[in-house]
Design a protein around this motif. Sequence first.
Motif, PDB file in Angstrom:
ATOM      1  N   CYS A 192      48.348  50.547  38.258  1.00 29.21           N
ATOM      2  CA  CYS A 192      46.730  50.904  37.461  1.00 29.21           C
ATOM      3  C   CYS A 192      47.037  50.874  36.028  1.00 29.21           C
ATOM      4  CB  CYS A 192      46.360  51.891  38.034  1.00 29.21           C
ATOM      5  SG  CYS A 192      45.550  51.639  39.788  1.00 29.21           S
ATOM      6  N   VAL A 193      48.228  51.771  35.822  1.00 34.97           N
ATOM      7  CA  VAL A 193      48.463  51.988  34.255  1.00 34.97           C
ATOM      8  C   VAL A 193      48.981  50.717  33.637  1.00 34.97           C
ATOM      9  CG1 VAL A 193      49.784  53.313  32.530  1.00 34.97           C
ATOM     10  CG2 VAL A 193      48.925  54.442  34.757  1.00 34.97           C
ATOM     11  N   SER A 194      49.819  50.057  34.361  1.00 32.91           N
ATOM     12  CA  SER A 194      50.327  48.735  34.088  1.00 32.91           C
ATOM     13  C   SER A 194      49.253  47.908  33.501  1.00 32.91           C
ATOM     14  CB  SER A 194      51.438  48.058  34.734  1.00 32.91           C
ATOM     15  OG  SER A 194      52.465  48.983  34.861  1.00 32.91           O
ATOM     16  N   GLN A 195      48.012  47.907  34.315  1.00 32.49           N
ATOM     17  CA  GLN A 195      46.938  46.897  34.239  1.00 32.49           C
ATOM     18  C   GLN A 195      45.960  47.469  32.875  1.00 32.49           C
ATOM     19  OE1 GLN A 195      46.947  43.753  35.239  1.00 32.49           O
ATOM     20  NE2 GLN A 195      49.060  44.290  36.131  1.00 32.49           N
ATOM     21  N   GLY A 196      46.356  48.449  32.306  1.00 29.16           N
ATOM     22  CA  GLY A 196      45.594  48.792  31.267  1.00 29.16           C
ATOM     23  C   GLY A 196      44.439  50.063  31.517  1.00 29.16           C
ATOM     24  N   CYS A 244      51.385  55.532  27.494  1.00 29.69           N
ATOM     25  CA  CYS A 244      50.709  56.544  28.211  1.00 29.69           C
ATOM     26  C   CYS A 244      49.354  56.609  28.218  1.00 29.69           C
ATOM     27  CB  CYS A 244      51.312  57.820  27.758  1.00 29.69           C
ATOM     28  SG  CYS A 244      50.375  59.417  28.800  1.00 29.69           S
ATOM     29  N   ALA A 245      48.569  56.716  29.605  1.00 32.18           N
ATOM     30  CA  ALA A 245      47.186  56.501  29.569  1.00 32.18           C
ATOM     31  C   ALA A 245      46.468  57.705  28.575  1.00 32.18           C
ATOM     32  CB  ALA A 245      46.796  56.756  30.971  1.00 32.18           C
ATOM     33  N   PHE A 246      47.065  58.887  28.528  1.00 28.89           N
ATOM     34  CA  PHE A 246      46.568  59.820  27.612  1.00 28.89           C
ATOM     35  C   PHE A 246      46.343  59.507  26.385  1.00 28.89           C
ATOM     36  CE2 PHE A 246      47.850  62.808  31.271  1.00 28.89           C
ATOM     37  CZ  PHE A 246      46.598  63.522  31.599  1.00 28.89           C
ATOM     38  N   ASP A 247      47.591  58.925  25.697  1.00 28.53           N
ATOM     39  CA  ASP A 247      47.430  58.347  24.343  1.00 28.53           C
ATOM     40  C   ASP A 247      46.401  57.104  24.148  1.00 28.53           C
ATOM     41  OD1 ASP A 247      49.725  59.815  23.783  1.00 28.53           O
ATOM     42  OD2 ASP A 247      51.235  58.246  24.150  1.00 28.53           O
ATOM     43  N   ARG A 248      45.775  56.730  25.269  1.00 33.32           N
ATOM     44  CA  ARG A 248      44.705  55.896  25.093  1.00 33.32           C
ATOM     45  C   ARG A 248      43.496  56.320  25.221  1.00 33.32           C
ATOM     46  NH1 ARG A 248      47.887  52.161  28.986  1.00 33.32           N
ATOM     47  NH2 ARG A 248      46.206  52.635  30.387  1.00 33.32           N
ATOM     48  N   GLU A 285      42.497  58.600  28.050  1.00 31.51           N
ATOM     49  CA  GLU A 285      42.171  58.777  29.590  1.00 31.51           C
ATOM     50  C   GLU A 285      42.627  59.785  30.039  1.00 31.51           C
ATOM     51  OE1 GLU A 285      41.137  54.909  31.527  1.00 31.51           O
ATOM     52  OE2 GLU A 285      42.693  53.951  30.018  1.00 31.51           O
ATOM     53  N   ILE A 286      42.030  60.506  30.978  1.00 38.71           N
ATOM     54  CA  ILE A 286      42.627  61.425  31.845  1.00 38.71           C
ATOM     55  C   ILE A 286      43.413  60.547  33.003  1.00 38.71           C
ATOM     56  CG2 ILE A 286      42.136  63.392  33.430  1.00 38.71           C
ATOM     57  CD1 ILE A 286      39.409  63.667  31.726  1.00 38.71           C
ATOM     58  N   CYS A 287      44.648  61.078  33.123  1.00 38.16           N
ATOM     59  CA  CYS A 287      45.502  60.208  33.941  1.00 38.16           C
ATOM     60  C   CYS A 287      45.966  61.436  35.142  1.00 38.16           C
ATOM     61  CB  CYS A 287      46.868  59.831  33.292  1.00 38.16           C
ATOM     62  SG  CYS A 287      47.750  58.444  34.426  1.00 38.16           S
ATOM     63  N   LEU A 288      46.045  61.106  36.195  1.00 38.77           N
ATOM     64  CA  LEU A 288      46.767  62.060  37.381  1.00 38.77           C
ATOM     65  C   LEU A 288      47.955  61.521  37.624  1.00 38.77           C
ATOM     66  CD1 LEU A 288      43.516  62.238  39.749  1.00 38.77           C
ATOM     67  CD2 LEU A 288      44.376  63.865  37.931  1.00 38.77           C
ATOM     68  N   GLY A 289      48.439  60.687  36.776  1.00 34.53           N
ATOM     69  CA  GLY A 289      50.174  60.312  37.048  1.00 34.53           C
ATOM     70  C   GLY A 289      50.911  61.158  37.212  1.00 34.53           C
ATOM     71  N   VAL A 309      57.223  58.552  36.230  1.00 34.72           N
ATOM     72  CA  VAL A 309      58.297  58.069  36.144  1.00 34.72           C
ATOM     73  C   VAL A 309      58.132  56.356  36.514  1.00 34.72           C
ATOM     74  CG1 VAL A 309      60.737  57.591  37.645  1.00 34.72           C
ATOM     75  CG2 VAL A 309      59.539  59.981  37.442  1.00 34.72           C
ATOM     76  N   ASP A 310      57.657  55.870  37.116  1.00 33.57           N
ATOM     77  CA  ASP A 310      57.335  54.612  37.312  1.00 33.57           C
ATOM     78  C   ASP A 310      56.783  53.924  35.960  1.00 33.57           C
ATOM     79  OD1 ASP A 310      58.215  54.593  40.145  1.00 33.57           O
ATOM     80  OD2 ASP A 310      56.088  55.131  40.534  1.00 33.57           O
ATOM     81  N   CYS A 311      55.809  54.778  35.429  1.00 35.55           N
ATOM     82  CA  CYS A 311      55.219  54.242  34.243  1.00 35.55           C
ATOM     83  C   CYS A 311      56.435  54.113  33.229  1.00 35.55           C
ATOM     84  CB  CYS A 311      54.374  55.209  33.616  1.00 35.55           C
ATOM     85  SG  CYS A 311      52.403  54.943  34.078  1.00 35.55           S
ATOM     86  N   LYS A 312      57.282  55.060  33.035  1.00 27.33           N
ATOM     87  CA  LYS A 312      58.410  55.101  31.973  1.00 27.33           C
ATOM     88  C   LYS A 312      59.169  53.694  32.344  1.00 27.33           C
ATOM     89  CE  LYS A 312      58.451  59.948  30.692  1.00 27.33           C
ATOM     90  NZ  LYS A 312      57.343  60.221  31.029  1.00 27.33           N
ATOM     91  N   LEU A 313      59.641  53.474  33.592  1.00 27.13           N
ATOM     92  CA  LEU A 313      60.325  52.205  33.984  1.00 27.13           C
ATOM     93  C   LEU A 313      59.584  50.972  33.572  1.00 27.13           C
ATOM     94  CD1 LEU A 313      61.652  53.432  37.363  1.00 27.13           C
ATOM     95  CD2 LEU A 313      63.000  53.430  35.252  1.00 27.13           C
ATOM     96  N   ALA A 314      58.392  51.074  33.697  1.00 30.54           N
ATOM     97  CA  ALA A 314      57.605  49.847  33.358  1.00 30.54           C
ATOM     98  C   ALA A 314      57.336  49.724  31.637  1.00 30.54           C
ATOM     99  CB  ALA A 314      56.211  49.710  33.865  1.00 30.54           C
TER     100      ALA A 314
END
Length: 267
Positions: free
Chosen positions: A206-210, A184-188, A190-194, A175-180
Amino acid sequence: MTSKPKVAFFDFAGCEGDQLEIINLEERLLDLVEVVEVVSFREAMSEHSDDYEIAFVEGSITTPHDVERLEEVRSNADTVIAIGSCAAFGGINSIRNEQDFQTVTERAYGEDAAMFDDPDAELFDSFEQAQPAKAFVEVEYEVPGCPIDGEEFIQTVTAILQGGDPSLANHPVCVDCKLAENTCAFDRGEICLGPITRGGGCDATCVSQGTRCWGCRGLVDNPAEDAYSEVLQEYGVTTDELLNEFTLYWSWQREHGPQADMQEVEQ
């Protein structure tokens, strides 16, 4: 005019990074000490008192001596607040929970590990598993994170002092990722626990910083596991890869659940 509530900080098995985050609040911390009296804070002062109403506890519990100290803290305090992932749900220290204890001691102590089998050896008695504070005593509130977010800490303390309920956010980091407006880290790749990690306090930093979400804020209550499984299948993540990610912070929480308390935990 009522006296200011007395607060104390205690550290157990951890890096003490959460207390450093509090010290780094600087001017905000000065505002805080206007409304509370800090009577014990090893990172910031040499004085100590056992006369306090609010206790902040950092670090996981790994020895019988830790339990004795924690129980003493609990008996002195009206309110106990676990700060940081280790105190809240085992955190990084619980990586060892899924490993053979003998192997862990050999890795840590090398040749000296053999002394653990000697009843006359003067070594500390360590539990085989690192556990959070709430596995042994009642904990009223938690401020998760590795390290904690200073603003969330201030908000929690402010709510308590005002008689409010500093409830944690109960939405995933996604939710915070979408607001920011993050990619998506998965699209990069990476395995993300978000999708199953508690958001709200970190603002998806963390995701905002790449990078990706490592799960340092613990499992969100009632995570949408089916939806997460669909995401993993979509991106071709294997079970072994996923379990490896879970052991970083969640070894204790995976076994006992995100809302476990001391009544549910076998000591």
